[in-house]
Design a protein around this motif. Structure first.
Motif, PDB file in Angstrom:
ATOM      1  N   TYR A   1       8.889  -8.920  -6.835  1.00  0.00           N
ATOM      2  CA  TYR A   1       8.720  -8.583  -8.248  1.00  0.00           C
ATOM      3  C   TYR A   1       9.788  -7.580  -8.646  1.00  0.00           C
ATOM      4  O   TYR A   1       9.908  -6.515  -8.036  1.00  0.00           O
ATOM      5  N   ALA A   2      10.575  -7.908  -9.672  1.00  0.00           N
ATOM      6  CA  ALA A   2      11.696  -7.051 -10.069  1.00  0.00           C
ATOM      7  C   ALA A   2      11.476  -6.360 -11.402  1.00  0.00           C
ATOM      8  O   ALA A   2      12.387  -5.709 -11.919  1.00  0.00           O
ATOM      9  N   GLY A   3      10.286  -6.467 -11.968  1.00  0.00           N
ATOM     10  CA  GLY A   3      10.030  -5.879 -13.276  1.00  0.00           C
ATOM     11  C   GLY A   3       9.652  -4.414 -13.212  1.00  0.00           C
ATOM     12  O   GLY A   3       9.547  -3.815 -12.140  1.00  0.00           O
ATOM     13  N   PRO A   4       9.393  -3.811 -14.365  1.00  0.00           N
ATOM     14  CA  PRO A   4       9.023  -2.392 -14.414  1.00  0.00           C
ATOM     15  C   PRO A   4       7.587  -2.173 -13.967  1.00  0.00           C
ATOM     16  O   PRO A   4       6.736  -3.047 -14.093  1.00  0.00           O
ATOM     17  N   PHE A   5       7.322  -0.995 -13.447  1.00  0.00           N
ATOM     18  CA  PHE A   5       5.952  -0.632 -13.077  1.00  0.00           C
ATOM     19  C   PHE A   5       5.831   0.882 -13.089  1.00  0.00           C
ATOM     20  O   PHE A   5       6.542   1.569 -12.359  1.00  0.00           O
ATOM     21  N   GLU A   6       4.959   1.407 -13.950  1.00  0.00           N
ATOM     22  CA  GLU A   6       4.728   2.843 -14.043  1.00  0.00           C
ATOM     23  C   GLU A   6       3.535   3.213 -13.170  1.00  0.00           C
ATOM     24  O   GLU A   6       2.388   2.911 -13.492  1.00  0.00           O
ATOM     25  N   ALA A   7       3.805   3.854 -12.046  1.00  0.00           N
ATOM     26  CA  ALA A   7       2.762   4.182 -11.078  1.00  0.00           C
ATOM     27  C   ALA A   7       1.878   5.325 -11.583  1.00  0.00           C
ATOM     28  O   ALA A   7       2.368   6.289 -12.178  1.00  0.00           O
ATOM     29  N   GLU A   8       0.574   5.206 -11.344  1.00  0.00           N
ATOM     30  CA  GLU A   8      -0.392   6.258 -11.628  1.00  0.00           C
ATOM     31  C   GLU A   8      -0.889   6.846 -10.312  1.00  0.00           C
ATOM     32  O   GLU A   8      -0.755   6.240  -9.247  1.00  0.00           O
ATOM     33  N   GLU A   9      -1.484   8.032 -10.379  1.00  0.00           N
ATOM     34  CA  GLU A   9      -1.925   8.700  -9.159  1.00  0.00           C
ATOM     35  C   GLU A   9      -2.993   7.916  -8.413  1.00  0.00           C
ATOM     36  O   GLU A   9      -3.079   7.973  -7.191  1.00  0.00           O
ATOM     37  N   ASP A  10      -3.834   7.191  -9.142  1.00  0.00           N
ATOM     38  CA  ASP A  10      -4.936   6.472  -8.501  1.00  0.00           C
ATOM     39  C   ASP A  10      -4.612   5.002  -8.243  1.00  0.00           C
ATOM     40  O   ASP A  10      -5.501   4.210  -7.930  1.00  0.00           O
ATOM     41  N   ASP A  11      -3.353   4.612  -8.354  1.00  0.00           N
ATOM     42  CA  ASP A  11      -2.985   3.221  -8.100  1.00  0.00           C
ATOM     43  C   ASP A  11      -3.201   2.865  -6.635  1.00  0.00           C
ATOM     44  O   ASP A  11      -2.959   3.680  -5.736  1.00  0.00           O
ATOM     45  N   LEU A  12      -3.640   1.637  -6.400  1.00  0.00           N
ATOM     46  CA  LEU A  12      -3.913   1.176  -5.043  1.00  0.00           C
ATOM     47  C   LEU A  12      -2.664   0.657  -4.349  1.00  0.00           C
ATOM     48  O   LEU A  12      -2.692   0.405  -3.150  1.00  0.00           O
TER      49      LEU A  12
ATOM     50  N   GLU B   1       2.005   0.332  -4.609  1.00  0.00           N
ATOM     51  CA  GLU B   1       3.249   0.782  -5.202  1.00  0.00           C
ATOM     52  C   GLU B   1       4.250  -0.362  -5.197  1.00  0.00           C
ATOM     53  O   GLU B   1       4.145  -1.284  -4.385  1.00  0.00           O
ATOM     54  N   VAL B   2       5.211  -0.294  -6.097  1.00  0.00           N
ATOM     55  CA  VAL B   2       6.260  -1.305  -6.180  1.00  0.00           C
ATOM     56  C   VAL B   2       7.555  -0.675  -5.678  1.00  0.00           C
ATOM     57  O   VAL B   2       8.091   0.247  -6.293  1.00  0.00           O
ATOM     58  N   ALA B   3       8.035  -1.170  -4.545  1.00  0.00           N
ATOM     59  CA  ALA B   3       9.259  -0.648  -3.943  1.00  0.00           C
ATOM     60  C   ALA B   3      10.482  -1.281  -4.584  1.00  0.00           C
ATOM     61  O   ALA B   3      10.389  -2.290  -5.297  1.00  0.00           O
ATOM     62  N   ASP B   4      11.631  -0.700  -4.316  1.00  0.00           N
ATOM     63  CA  ASP B   4      12.894  -1.232  -4.821  1.00  0.00           C
ATOM     64  C   ASP B   4      13.100  -2.657  -4.321  1.00  0.00           C
ATOM     65  O   ASP B   4      13.037  -2.926  -3.119  1.00  0.00           O
ATOM     66  N   ILE B   5      13.340  -3.585  -5.244  1.00  0.00           N
ATOM     67  CA  ILE B   5      13.406  -4.998  -4.887  1.00  0.00           C
ATOM     68  C   ILE B   5      14.602  -5.302  -3.996  1.00  0.00           C
ATOM     69  O   ILE B   5      14.510  -6.107  -3.063  1.00  0.00           O
TER      70      ILE B   5
ATOM     71  N   HIS C   1       0.847  -1.187   0.000  1.00  0.00           N
ATOM     72  CA  HIS C   1       0.000   0.000   0.000  1.00  0.00           C
ATOM     73  C   HIS C   1       0.886   1.242   0.000  1.00  0.00           C
ATOM     74  O   HIS C   1       1.893   1.300   0.709  1.00  0.00           O
ATOM     75  N   PRO C   2       0.501   2.282  -0.757  1.00  0.00           N
ATOM     76  CA  PRO C   2       1.333   3.486  -0.834  1.00  0.00           C
ATOM     77  C   PRO C   2       1.549   4.167   0.514  1.00  0.00           C
ATOM     78  O   PRO C   2       2.620   4.719   0.760  1.00  0.00           O
ATOM     79  N   ASN C   3       0.544   4.126   1.392  1.00  0.00           N
ATOM     80  CA  ASN C   3       0.646   4.838   2.662  1.00  0.00           C
ATOM     81  C   ASN C   3       1.142   3.956   3.802  1.00  0.00           C
ATOM     82  O   ASN C   3       2.091   4.292   4.500  1.00  0.00           O
TER      83      ASN C   3
ATOM     84  N   GLU D   1       2.005  -1.809   3.864  1.00  0.00           N
ATOM     85  CA  GLU D   1       1.660  -3.207   4.118  1.00  0.00           C
ATOM     86  C   GLU D   1       1.552  -3.957   2.793  1.00  0.00           C
ATOM     87  O   GLU D   1       1.192  -3.371   1.768  1.00  0.00           O
ATOM     88  N   PRO D   2       1.837  -5.262   2.786  1.00  0.00           N
ATOM     89  CA  PRO D   2       1.757  -6.040   1.542  1.00  0.00           C
ATOM     90  C   PRO D   2       0.368  -5.944   0.918  1.00  0.00           C
ATOM     91  O   PRO D   2      -0.646  -6.067   1.603  1.00  0.00           O
ATOM     92  N   PHE D   3       0.334  -5.694  -0.385  1.00  0.00           N
ATOM     93  CA  PHE D   3      -0.947  -5.560  -1.085  1.00  0.00           C
ATOM     94  C   PHE D   3      -1.454  -6.915  -1.572  1.00  0.00           C
ATOM     95  O   PHE D   3      -2.638  -7.201  -1.502  1.00  0.00           O
ATOM     96  N   PHE D   4      -0.574  -7.742  -2.089  1.00  0.00           N
ATOM     97  CA  PHE D   4      -0.936  -9.086  -2.521  1.00  0.00           C
ATOM     98  C   PHE D   4      -0.227 -10.087  -1.615  1.00  0.00           C
ATOM     99  O   PHE D   4       0.974 -10.292  -1.710  1.00  0.00           O
ATOM    100  N   GLY D   5      -0.960 -10.711  -0.731  1.00  0.00           N
ATOM    101  CA  GLY D   5      -0.385 -11.759   0.097  1.00  0.00           C
ATOM    102  C   GLY D   5       0.594 -11.231   1.119  1.00  0.00           C
ATOM    103  O   GLY D   5       0.423 -10.176   1.722  1.00  0.00           O
ATOM    104  N   GLU D   6       1.699 -11.960   1.315  1.00  0.00           N
ATOM    105  CA  GLU D   6       2.700 -11.654   2.328  1.00  0.00           C
ATOM    106  C   GLU D   6       4.091 -11.635   1.691  1.00  0.00           C
ATOM    107  O   GLU D   6       4.288 -12.143   0.589  1.00  0.00           O
ATOM    108  N   PRO D   7       5.083 -11.049   2.368  1.00  0.00           N
ATOM    109  CA  PRO D   7       6.442 -11.016   1.797  1.00  0.00           C
ATOM    110  C   PRO D   7       7.131 -12.375   1.778  1.00  0.00           C
ATOM    111  O   PRO D   7       8.035 -12.590   0.968  1.00  0.00           O
TER     112      PRO D   7
END
Length: 337
Positions: A138-149, A151-155, A110-112, A115-121
């Motif tokens: 997940y180590a791939g690319p991800f272009e974040a949008e303002e309304d995304d639920l 975020e993808v942090a540095d792997i 979650h951006p704020n 906490e893990p958004f899908f499952g657990e670490p």
């Protein structure tokens, strides 16, 4: 409890919703292979996925995702997402909701709250009294949008943080790290990991795409023909030898007698790695460029600890493509189409 035992980790990826009735690798054939293994007290099977198997990027009519239905039936233990899964978040959230296995991602949160958004670490698994930790990201690319639920942090930082937490609070006996959508530019990140027995990295593509930039069809024709007689013509046009599974780094570069070999190997080949006599256990890195790979980890139980004895890598695409379908799985998944 057994003194000697083996943990067999079967990892799939990029099946792209291939359910059954195919000359190539499919979930139905993987199911037939998995059910043929005679697991017992000293042989334990874990089934995982490195992403791109759900078919999220395809048109699916049914309410349930048929790949998730198949993976539930097969008894998957865990999965990680890749760029194909993240291509349609609404479909993905619905599919994940029906899964009876956890999706593990240490860097999708979650951006704020973070906490893990899908499952657990990570997942802690007790096998013959041994505490095995399985960590995914997940180590791939991800272009974040303002309304995304999410975020993808540095792997790299997410893995280090998760590993510190596990060692501070869970006291694992052995740790496996699995990362989807890895590329060779991330080798430094892998080399810096500590406290890890094996790192498995998944490809962003299997047949075609980034791992075949030259589209070297001529060099692939003979190798493709040995993969599947029925699909040799199609494969020859799109597969280069470098796309077949290979071990990017046989050993951690600091290990004694380290050997680095990036040459192609047939998917049906096997590689045996035996632990040395030195006290520290080397970290091994294996890159998964095929559809299915198998890692057999051998352990010995001591009085209060567990000794790692070595492991064997198997690339199973050719073997599994030649199997027949699991008819019971076919009946189940086509009911939900």
């Amino acid at each position: 409890m057994q003194e000697f035992f083996t943990v067999k980790l079967i990892l799939t990826q990029h099946l792209g919703g291939k359910l059954g009735m195919s000359d190539d690798v499919s979930l139905s054939k993987v199911s037939r292979y998995a059910t043929s293994i005679n697991a017992d007290d000293n042989f334990h099977v874990l089934l995982g996925d490195l992403g791109g198997t759900l078919g999220i990027d395809q048109e699916l009519r049914g309410r349930r995702n048929p790949a998730v239905t198949a993976m539930n039936y097969m008894g998957y233990d865990f999965a990680v997402l890749n760029h194909r899964d993240l291509s349609n978040i609404s479909k993905l959230r619905r599919a994940v909701g029906f899964a009876r296995y956890p999706f593990l991602n240490c860097n999708i949160g979650h951006p704020n709250t973070k906490e893990p958004f899908f499952g657990e670490p990570y997942e802690m698994i007790d096998i013959n009294g041994m505490r095995l930790a399985y960590v995914s990201g997940y180590a791939g690319p991800f272009e974040a949008e303002e309304d995304d639920l999410f975020e993808v942090a540095d792997i790299a930082e997410a893995l280090r943080r998760t590993l510190r937490y596990i060692y501070d609070n869970k006291d694992p006996d052995y740790v496996i790290v699995a990362v989807s959508d890895w590329d060779e530019s991330m080798q430094e990140m892998v080399d810096e990991l500590e406290g890890v027995g094996i790192v498995v990295t998944g490809a962003s593509e299997v047949y075609g795409g980034e791992f075949n930039p030259q589209h070297d069809a001529d060099a692939a024709s003979e190798l493709a023909a040995s993969f599947s007689a029925e699909s040799a013509e199609d494969l020859a046009a799109s597969i280069s030898p470098g796309q077949f599974a290979r071990n990017i780094g046989d050993r951690h570069p600091e290990a004694e007698g380290a050997v680095w070999d990036s040459g192609p190997r047939l998917l049906s080949g096997r590689e045996v790695h035996t632990a040395g006599d030195s006290a520290p256990i080397s970290m091994y890195h294996h890159h998964h460029e095929g559809f299915v790979m198998s890692i057999d980890l051998r352990f010995k139980r001591r009085t209060t600890t567990f000794e790692y004895l070595g492991h064997t890598i198997g690339y199973l695409d050719k073997e599994i493509s030649e199997l027949t379908d699991d008819i019971h799985l076919n009946d189940l998944i086509y009911y939900h189409l």
